[in-house]
Structure formats: structure tokens, C-alpha cells
Design an enzyme around this catalytic site. Structure first.
Site, PDB file in Angstrom:
ATOM      1  N   HIS A 274      -9.371   0.679   5.449  1.00 44.55           N
ATOM      2  CA  HIS A 274      -8.037   0.872   6.039  1.00 44.55           C
ATOM      3  C   HIS A 274      -8.171   1.756   7.282  1.00 44.55           C
ATOM      4  CE1 HIS A 274      -3.922   2.270   6.567  1.00 44.55           C
ATOM      5  NE2 HIS A 274      -3.567   1.165   5.915  1.00 44.55           N
TER       6      HIS A 274
ATOM      7  N   GLU B  42      -6.583   4.196   8.326  1.00 52.44           N
ATOM      8  CA  GLU B  42      -6.499   5.655   8.108  1.00 52.44           C
ATOM      9  C   GLU B  42      -7.836   6.181   7.583  1.00 52.44           C
ATOM     10  OE1 GLU B  42      -2.916   5.393   5.798  1.00 52.44           O
ATOM     11  OE2 GLU B  42      -1.871   4.821   7.640  1.00 52.44           O
TER      12      GLU B  42
ATOM     13  N   GLY C  80       2.543   2.081  10.778  1.00 52.42           N
ATOM     14  CA  GLY C  80       3.434   3.225  10.587  1.00 52.42           C
ATOM     15  C   GLY C  80       4.148   3.670  11.856  1.00 52.42           C
TER      16      GLY C  80
ATOM     17  N   GLU D 237      -4.996  -5.443  10.879  1.00 50.82           N
ATOM     18  CA  GLU D 237      -3.995  -4.400  11.063  1.00 50.82           C
ATOM     19  C   GLU D 237      -4.272  -3.658  12.367  1.00 50.82           C
ATOM     20  OE1 GLU D 237      -2.197  -3.196   7.044  1.00 50.82           O
ATOM     21  OE2 GLU D 237      -3.930  -1.937   7.370  1.00 50.82           O
TER      22      GLU D 237
ATOM     23  N   SER E  58       3.708  -2.253  10.398  1.00 50.82           N
ATOM     24  CA  SER E  58       5.170  -2.206  10.542  1.00 50.82           C
ATOM     25  C   SER E  58       5.856  -3.514  10.147  1.00 50.82           C
ATOM     26  CB  SER E  58       5.544  -1.784  11.974  1.00 50.82           C
ATOM     27  OG  SER E  58       5.062  -0.476  12.233  1.00 50.82           O
TER      28      SER E  58
ATOM     29  N   LYS F 237       0.097   4.302  -0.191  1.00 46.85           N
ATOM     30  CA  LYS F 237      -0.529   5.479   0.442  1.00 46.85           C
ATOM     31  C   LYS F 237      -0.338   6.719  -0.441  1.00 46.85           C
ATOM     32  CE  LYS F 237       0.226   3.346   4.875  1.00 46.85           C
ATOM     33  NZ  LYS F 237       0.189   3.476   6.297  1.00 46.85           N
TER      34      LYS F 237
ATOM     35  N   ASN G  66       0.861  -1.180   0.000  1.00 44.02           N
ATOM     36  CA  ASN G  66       0.000   0.000   0.000  1.00 44.02           C
ATOM     37  C   ASN G  66       0.902   1.236   0.000  1.00 44.02           C
ATOM     38  OD1 ASN G  66      -1.785   2.061   0.564  1.00 44.02           O
ATOM     39  ND2 ASN G  66      -2.209   1.408   2.663  1.00 44.02           N
TER      40      ASN G  66
HETATM   41  C1  PEP Z   1      -0.614  -0.121   5.990  1.00 46.15           C
HETATM   42  O1  PEP Z   1      -0.572   0.936   5.399  1.00 46.15           O
HETATM   43  O2  PEP Z   1      -1.582  -0.861   5.789  1.00 46.15           O
HETATM   44  C2  PEP Z   1       0.471  -0.485   6.902  1.00 46.15           C
HETATM   45  C3  PEP Z   1       0.399  -1.627   7.518  1.00 46.15           C
HETATM   46  O3  PEP Z   1       1.516   0.424   7.041  1.00 46.15           O
HETATM   47  P1  PEP Z   1       2.972   0.121   7.700  1.00 46.15           P
HETATM   48  O4  PEP Z   1       3.461  -1.167   7.090  1.00 46.15           O
HETATM   49  O5  PEP Z   1       3.795   1.312   7.296  1.00 46.15           O
HETATM   50  O6  PEP Z   1       2.782   0.002   9.168  1.00 46.15           O
END
Ligand code: PEP
Length: 249
Positions: A94, A96, A172, A166, A212, A11, A9
Site C-alpha cells: 500500500h 502508505e 485520501g 492506486e 478517493s 486503515k 481498507n
Molecule cells: C486506500 O486506502 O487504499 C485508499 C484508496 O484510500 P481512499 O479511498 O481514502 O483514497
């Protein structure tokens, strides 16, 4: 046998030139790869990346989609607009979108049903906040998001659905759930899908972990029984790290 599915992803990163260049590097690196791989560039780079991916097995994903087919919906993107560009997978719910832009389960469910109607595969993201984990209600929160997100989705359509667990506090932030903690929630999600649909549907469902993920924690996560893939944010932005993740041993 569930097929390993690793998704990136991107973003709100990468202009068209940068996106095309990264997609090109991934194509050569993954030419003989058996795993299912998807990349989700920003909307503005989808058409460019679609051209680059032509003839490769890497799937083109979108990071979101509007809940309507057309009309007065300023700023939204319809499923037809995505499929016309060659998008075959869309990430929905997601964290976010849920926590920064206030998307709730009812809206996410409308998007899920619409995407499936247009034969898009979906990655439905679920996960608890730190506060919910500390209150010991992570399992309830995740179960509820899965139940509400999949309302009205038939067993047949479940073949188009991947669930991504997640935990919000791990996205992040550099904090990863331990492989064991993640697998506990994955096991719970699989059990829920078995109850909602059937043993077969639950056992065949692909459940990704996200939060992460880095090259050095990939193998430990992927060795867990109920972790079938990864949704990768930051580490999917450079060819080096994403290639190491996909080619984990
Ligand atoms: C994501 O954007 O779904 C995500 C898991 O980001 P990151 O790997 O940067 O934590």
C-alpha cells in the site's frame, strides 16, 4: 469473465466494538450480493470481525504482513498468525507502507512470495506519486512496481493475485484519477501481465482502482473496460457509503 472485487481498507480506524458493528451491517446488506467483497480491519479487530463474518461470504483481509514466518521480528505479524484468525487476503505494498514507512519493492516482493506460499490471496498495490505523474513517468513507475513485486510468482499463483492501481496523489485527498486516465494504466498493467505470463493470465487478472472512490464516481470507474474492482479507503468506513459503492449500478 472477471469477477468484480470490491475491498474496503479500514486503515487505523475502529475499535473492536465499532468494527463488529460495521461488519454486522455489511453482512445484512450484502447477503444476496454476487460480487466478491473483502474488508480489512486493523489487526486488533481481526479476531472480533472474523467471528462476526463466520458463515458470510465477505472475506476477511489484513492490511499488511511481515516478511518472515517467525522469529525475532518485534512488531511484525506472520502469515500463519493471519490465516489462524481466518484472514484470506492481505494487502501488500500500500502506498502508505511504501511512502510513509519506506517499504521498497524488494521487501514487498518477499512479502508477496511468503503470503502466496501460505495460500493467502494478495492485493498488490502500485501507483505513482504526483511528482512522477508530472514528470510523465507514471507508466514506467507502475510497470516497474508490478515487475519487481511479482518476481518469482508463478502463473499458477497469479490466480491468488489482485493488482490495485492506486495513484498516490489520489489516496485520501479527494482527487480521483479520471476514469479514462485510470483505465489507461489498467490497460497497461494487463498488457504487462500478458507479456510476463500469458494472454489467459493477463485477461483473467483482476485489477482494482483505488484513490478517493466515492458512491458518486463508482459507476463511471467500474464502466471502464479494464477496471475490475475497487480498493476503498475512507468511503469504506461507513456502512452507507460502502454499501452504495458495492451496489453501484
Ligand atoms: C486506500 O486506502 O487504499 C485508499 C484508496 O484510500 P481512499 O479511498 O481514502 O483514497
Amino acid at each position: 469473465m472477471r469477477k468484480v472485487f470490491i475491498a474496503g481498507n479500514w486503515k487505523m480506524h475502529k475499535n473492536r466494538v465499532e468494527a463488529a458493528s460495521l461488519a454486522g451491517e455489511l453482512i445484512s446488506a450484502f447477503s444476496g450480493e454476487k460480487k466478491k467483497i473483502m474488508i480489512a480491519p486493523p489487526f486488533t479487530a481481526l479476531a472480533t470481525v472474523a467471528e462476526v463474518l463466520k458463515g458470510s461470504k465477505i472475506l476477511l483481509g489484513a492490511q499488511n504482513m511481515g516478511p518472515e514466518e517467525k522469529g525475532a521480528h518485534t512488531g511484525e505479524i506472520s502469515p500463519q498468525m493471519l490465516t489462524e484468525l481466518g484472514v484470506s487476503v492481505v494487502i501488500l505494498g500500500h502506498s502508505e507502507r511504501r511512502h510513509v514507512y519506506g517499504e521498497g519493492d524488494e521487501l514487498i516482493n518477499r512479502k508477496v512470495l511468503l503470503a502466496l506460499k501460505h495460500n493467502l490471496e494478495i492485493i498488490l498495490c502500485v501507483g505513482e506519486t504526483l511528482d512522477e505523474r508530472e514528470k510523465d513517468i507514471a507508466a514506467q513507475v507502475v510497470e516497474n512496481q508490478v515487475v519487481e513485486g511479482l518476481k518469482g510468482v508463478s502463473e499458477k499463483a497469479m490466480k491468488q493475485v489482485t493488482i490495485a492501481y492506486e495513484p498516490v496523489w489520489a489516496i485520501g485527498t479527494g482527487r480521483t484519477a479520471t476514469a479514462g486516465d485510470a483505465d489507461t494504466i489498467h490497460t497497461l498493467i494487463r498488457g504487462l501481465l500478458i507479456r510476463l505470463y500469458s494472454k489467459k493470465a493477463g485477461e483473467e487478472a483482476v485489477i482494482q482502482y483505488g484513490g478517493s472512490v466515492k458512491p458518486d464516481n463508482t459507476a463511471e470507474l467500474m464502466n471502464m473496460e479494464n477496471i475490475d474492482g475497487l480498493l476503498v479507503g475512507g468511503a469504506s468506513l461507513t456502512a452507507d457509503t460502502f454499501i452504495k459503492i458495492v451496489k453501484y449500478e
